[in-house]
Design a protein around this motif. Structure first.
Motif, PDB file in Angstrom:
ATOM      1  N   PRO B   9      99.133  29.528   0.848  1.00 14.50           N
ATOM      2  CA  PRO B   9      98.927  30.614   1.596  1.00 14.50           C
ATOM      3  C   PRO B   9      97.906  31.940   1.542  1.00 14.50           C
ATOM      4  O   PRO B   9      97.565  32.170   2.413  1.00 14.50           O
ATOM      5  N   TYR B  10      97.592  31.876  -0.117  1.00 18.19           N
ATOM      6  CA  TYR B  10      96.523  32.803  -0.264  1.00 18.19           C
ATOM      7  C   TYR B  10      95.248  32.360   0.079  1.00 18.19           C
ATOM      8  O   TYR B  10      94.448  33.438   0.422  1.00 18.19           O
ATOM      9  N   GLN B  11      95.090  31.097  -0.160  1.00 14.92           N
ATOM     10  CA  GLN B  11      93.669  30.567   0.207  1.00 14.92           C
ATOM     11  C   GLN B  11      93.482  30.581   1.834  1.00 14.92           C
ATOM     12  O   GLN B  11      92.553  31.075   2.225  1.00 14.92           O
ATOM     13  N   LYS B  12      94.644  30.327   2.665  1.00 18.99           N
ATOM     14  CA  LYS B  12      94.511  30.441   4.034  1.00 18.99           C
ATOM     15  C   LYS B  12      94.315  32.080   4.412  1.00 18.99           C
ATOM     16  O   LYS B  12      93.608  32.233   5.364  1.00 18.99           O
ATOM     17  N   ALA B  13      95.036  32.710   3.725  1.00 17.71           N
ATOM     18  CA  ALA B  13      94.805  34.360   4.082  1.00 17.71           C
ATOM     19  C   ALA B  13      93.401  34.903   3.955  1.00 17.71           C
ATOM     20  O   ALA B  13      92.989  35.482   4.490  1.00 17.71           O
ATOM     21  N   ARG B  14      92.667  34.427   2.680  1.00 21.45           N
ATOM     22  CA  ARG B  14      91.612  35.006   2.277  1.00 21.45           C
ATOM     23  C   ARG B  14      90.495  34.417   3.423  1.00 21.45           C
ATOM     24  O   ARG B  14      89.374  35.027   3.762  1.00 21.45           O
ATOM     25  N   ALA B  15      90.655  33.093   3.774  1.00 14.37           N
ATOM     26  CA  ALA B  15      89.766  32.307   4.570  1.00 14.37           C
ATOM     27  C   ALA B  15      89.753  33.018   5.938  1.00 14.37           C
ATOM     28  O   ALA B  15      88.806  33.378   6.532  1.00 14.37           O
ATOM     29  N   LEU B  16      91.052  33.163   6.196  1.00 14.70           N
ATOM     30  CA  LEU B  16      91.260  34.212   7.581  1.00 14.70           C
ATOM     31  C   LEU B  16      90.490  35.817   7.589  1.00 14.70           C
ATOM     32  O   LEU B  16      90.047  35.762   8.628  1.00 14.70           O
ATOM     33  N   LEU B  17      90.559  36.143   6.579  1.00 14.86           N
ATOM     34  CA  LEU B  17      90.118  37.517   6.483  1.00 14.86           C
ATOM     35  C   LEU B  17      88.534  37.403   6.031  1.00 14.86           C
ATOM     36  O   LEU B  17      87.706  38.445   5.945  1.00 14.86           O
ATOM     37  N   GLY B  18      88.210  36.232   5.560  1.00 10.87           N
ATOM     38  CA  GLY B  18      86.824  36.111   5.089  1.00 10.87           C
ATOM     39  C   GLY B  18      86.369  36.795   3.838  1.00 10.87           C
ATOM     40  O   GLY B  18      85.198  37.364   3.568  1.00 10.87           O
ATOM     41  N   VAL B  19      87.565  36.891   3.173  1.00 12.94           N
ATOM     42  CA  VAL B  19      87.144  37.398   1.714  1.00 12.94           C
ATOM     43  C   VAL B  19      87.337  36.492   0.292  1.00 12.94           C
ATOM     44  O   VAL B  19      87.919  35.299   0.628  1.00 12.94           O
ATOM     45  N   SER B  20      86.642  36.838  -0.663  1.00 10.29           N
ATOM     46  CA  SER B  20      86.857  35.875  -1.781  1.00 10.29           C
ATOM     47  C   SER B  20      87.788  36.140  -2.790  1.00 10.29           C
ATOM     48  O   SER B  20      88.577  36.999  -2.507  1.00 10.29           O
ATOM     49  N   SER B  21      88.233  35.166  -3.693  1.00 10.92           N
ATOM     50  CA  SER B  21      89.224  35.455  -4.454  1.00 10.92           C
ATOM     51  C   SER B  21      89.145  36.768  -5.099  1.00 10.92           C
ATOM     52  O   SER B  21      90.167  36.987  -5.819  1.00 10.92           O
ATOM     53  N   ARG B  22      88.006  37.060  -5.541  1.00  6.25           N
ATOM     54  CA  ARG B  22      87.701  38.354  -6.406  1.00  6.25           C
ATOM     55  C   ARG B  22      87.679  39.599  -5.580  1.00  6.25           C
ATOM     56  O   ARG B  22      87.224  40.755  -6.250  1.00  6.25           O
ATOM     57  N   ALA B  23      88.073  39.468  -4.390  1.00  6.38           N
ATOM     58  CA  ALA B  23      87.876  40.784  -3.362  1.00  6.38           C
ATOM     59  C   ALA B  23      88.914  41.854  -3.973  1.00  6.38           C
ATOM     60  O   ALA B  23      89.830  41.605  -4.296  1.00  6.38           O
ATOM     61  N   SER B  24      88.348  43.257  -3.902  1.00  3.67           N
ATOM     62  CA  SER B  24      89.279  44.277  -4.565  1.00  3.67           C
ATOM     63  C   SER B  24      90.207  44.664  -3.321  1.00  3.67           C
ATOM     64  O   SER B  24      89.660  44.050  -2.160  1.00  3.67           O
ATOM     65  N   PRO B  25      91.250  45.208  -3.513  1.00  9.24           N
ATOM     66  CA  PRO B  25      92.185  45.741  -2.443  1.00  9.24           C
ATOM     67  C   PRO B  25      91.347  46.433  -1.253  1.00  9.24           C
ATOM     68  O   PRO B  25      91.690  46.229  -0.167  1.00  9.24           O
ATOM     69  N   SER B  26      90.543  47.434  -1.622  1.00 13.99           N
ATOM     70  CA  SER B  26      89.644  47.983  -0.687  1.00 13.99           C
ATOM     71  C   SER B  26      88.719  47.130   0.095  1.00 13.99           C
ATOM     72  O   SER B  26      88.642  47.167   1.306  1.00 13.99           O
ATOM     73  N   GLU B  27      88.064  46.095  -0.403  1.00 12.53           N
ATOM     74  CA  GLU B  27      87.365  45.030   0.392  1.00 12.53           C
ATOM     75  C   GLU B  27      88.328  44.490   1.304  1.00 12.53           C
ATOM     76  O   GLU B  27      87.757  44.256   2.431  1.00 12.53           O
ATOM     77  N   VAL B  28      89.386  43.994   0.919  1.00 12.20           N
ATOM     78  CA  VAL B  28      90.403  43.399   1.729  1.00 12.20           C
ATOM     79  C   VAL B  28      90.627  44.421   3.131  1.00 12.20           C
ATOM     80  O   VAL B  28      90.489  43.733   4.112  1.00 12.20           O
TER      81      VAL B  28
END
Lengths: 509, 122
Positions: B9-28
């Protein structure tokens, strides 16, 4: 025996060198028959089976073998059907593996006959299993014709759970068995804990998915008595320690992958909650520390961890605990759990008025049901006290009713004052008025003796008073209530009781 | 160790938003806002809901993670039922009979016999 093993995999056995014993030749014939049957060469298999010499036919189950290979034909001939039916009485029938394989194959080729035989021998599970397998094969074949060819019949998650619950994991290939065992364990959680634990051990030994197995262990531990707390997910009681250990184990497995940080932190939080529930404060703090170390880049977890830490240190460091939850409430004024810890701290210090004020404030700030119930009870209690002050027939001294100081009652135990006390305990005015002065005086004397030795205003004094009031409530009903209408049931909406639920971080009394 | 099952679920969510696993909350948050402008709820409600769910998961304070961890169903693919298994397949009964013979065979009886010519071939 090696020859037979080779034949079971479809390899034709080597022809024995001549001359040799008849028995060896017969064995070779049977093995050849089985090898042909395995490869799908039905005619060859039947030919080999019929070549077994007469005296050895019984010993080598040659007739059974012949029937078995005939079953592999696409359509059964009348002769084969008759032989198959006759096999019921053969010696091979006494072997469970033969029986199951025979019925399975027969259901495939001659469904009515196969089902009749299975039903006759009470093998209803086999009928259901093979019906299901046939459906799956058909579905799989249909899917394969539309998509890429697939050698396997796929089940969905719920279907697989139902399947393994019913038929076990042994029907799956070796490669899929660890996952099948894991599924069977999940299917047993909440139904058969011992079996689920055994299955998880087997699944792990065979290399099943570690995270899923640990997750299943956690669910198993939390299902303890089959009743989970709706707020924290734990079964309160003896299984909390087991659940905390399982959550800790899962957290340590998850923490290895930085991408799994939110899950690892949550698992550590579950572990900390479990340790606190089980009374292991230091372990709880260790889990909180682990969670904090991973939550630096995830500020959303900060408040939850602060509240949890406040609960963990509440006994030894109440001031620091209060500072932690007050800081949380600065950031999130609607955090019900932070309010509850603050109320609990005030309660533990004996600051009842402050605790009540906090409950009212918290109920206004949050949507928490238990806080709102508690606040409602407090307001009703205060309203009742005010109305008691205004009831001339009771004749209570103004000072007593206004101060709410029950300890003062002990200094002047009299019938009118006992009427006030009983009214505050929730006894209807009609019931109170029906009690005799003698009875009321006796109650007052009892109240007075109970409060002896307990410091005024202390929690112990209040506990004693309320315990007595509970009893008096019952007794007064017995004495006076027979002539009156029935009282409202406890918990009815018209008469809320102070449950103390808001004073528990789990929302429980 | 396979973490894919619970991480999916996390990987799908990151892919959807186009952010990396190291993205900060503000980047998200920035990525989410940018995408929401592209897919407003009144014109693309389905996509908006997906973005909303992804954003809530990645900025969650533990409630969603708890749901994932305490889901009472396995998160990995179900095992496959082999069509070539031991049950209801061609020759399965023959093999079962063979195994039965192997388990009860008396080699002494088979070997203690008069030598004869080879067995009849079909």
């Amino acid at each position: 025996v090696d020859i037979l093993r080779q034949a079971a995999s479809g390899a034709a056995p080597k022809t024995p060198s001549e001359p040799c014993a008849t028995g060896v030749l017969a064995l070779h014939a049977v093995a050849s028959a089985a090898a042909c049957a395995t490869r799908g060469d039905v005619n060859g298999a039947v030919g080999w089976a019929r070549g077994v010499p007469g005296p050895l036919r019984s010993m080598l189950l040659a007739d059974e073998m012949e029937t078995a290979v005939i079953l592999a034909e696409e359509t059964l001939s009348p002769e084969a059907t008759a032989r198959a039916a006759a096999m019921q009485s053969a010696r091979a029938w006494s072997w469970a593996t033969v029986r199951k394989a025979f019925v399975a194959e027969l259901i495939d080729k001659a469904p009515d006959l196969g089902r009749n035989i299975a039903r006759h021998y009470g093998m209803v599970d086999q009928i259901e299993l093979h019906t299901m397998l046939q459906q799956l094969r058909k579905a799989s074949a249909g899917k394969a014709s539309l998509e890429s060819p697939s050698p396997h019949a796929r089940l969905n998650v719920q279907g697989a759970l139902d399947f393994v619950r019913r038929f076990g994991a042994e029907l799956f290939r070796d490669a899929d068995r660890p996952t099948a065992l894991l599924y069977e364990a999940f299917a047993c959680i909440g139904k058969d804990r011992r079996k689920a634990a055994r299955l998880l051990d087997r699944a792990l030994a065979k290399g099943a998915d570690l995270i899923e197995a640990l997750r299943a262990r956690l669910l198993l531990a939390m299902s303890g008595t089959g009743l989970m707390c709706p707020d924290c997910g734990f079964t309160h009681g003896h299984s909390a320690k087991e659940a905390a250990a399982a959550a800790d184990h899962l957290a340590h497995a998850l923490r290895r992958d930085p991408e799994a940080a939110p899950l690892a932190i949550t698992a550590f939080i579950l572990a900390a909650e479990g340790w606190l529930e089980a009374g292991f404060g230091s372990k709880a703090r260790a889990s909180i520390l682990e969670a904090r170390a991973r939550a630096q880049a995830l500020p959303a977890f900060g408040s939850r961890l602060d509240v949890l830490e406040a609960v963990a240190i509440m006994e030894g460091e109440p001031n620091r605990a209060r500072a932690l939850v007050e800081a949380v409430l600065e950031r999130e004024p609607t955090s019900a759990e932070a309010w509850k810890v603050l109320i609990l701290l005030a309660d533990r210090e004996g600051a009842q008025e402050r605790a009540d004020a906090l409950v009212l404030e918290a109920a206004a700030a949050t949507n928490d049901l238990s806080l709102r119930e508690e606040a409602r009870a407090i307001r009703e209690e205060r309203d009742a006290a005010r109305s008691d002050e205004q009831e001339p027939e009771i004749g209570a001294p103004d000072g007593v009713a206004r101060s709410h100081n029950l300890a003062a009652l002990s200094e002047d135990p009299s019938a009118p004052i006992m009427r006030v006390v009983l009214r505050k305990a929730g006894v209807p005015a009609a019931v109170v008025n029906a009690l005799s002065d003698e009875r009321l005086m006796a109650y007052a004397a009892e109240l007075n003796s109970l409060m002896d030795g307990a410091p005024r205003g202390s929690a112990e004094m209040k506990r004693r008073v309320f315990a007595l009031l509970d009893r008096l409530f019952e007794e007064s009903w017995k004495e006076a209530g027979k002539r009156l209408p029935k009282p409202r049931q406890p918990g009815s909406s018209a008469a809320p009781k102070r449950t103390g639920a808001a004073r528990s971080i789990h929302g429980k009394g | 160790m396979n973490l894919m099952s619970v991480l999916e679920p996390y990987q799908k969510a990151r892919a959807l938003l186009g952010v990396s696993s190291r993205a900060s909350p503000s980047e998200v948050k920035t990525a989410y806002r940018k995408l929401v402008v592209e897919h407003p709820p009144d014109t693309d409600p389905q996509k908006f809901q997906q973005l909303r769910d992804a954003y809530e998961l990645l900025t969650d304070g533990g409630a969603r993670a708890k749901q994932i961890l305490l889901r009472p169903l396995p998160a990995i693919d179900p095992p496959a039922l082999s069509e070539q298994g031991d049950v209801a397949t061609r020759g399965a009964t023959a093999i079962a009979v063979l195994r039965t013979i192997a388990s009860r065979i008396d080699l002494d009886v088979l070997l203690d016999d008069t030598p004869v010519a080879g067995a009849r071939r079909p």
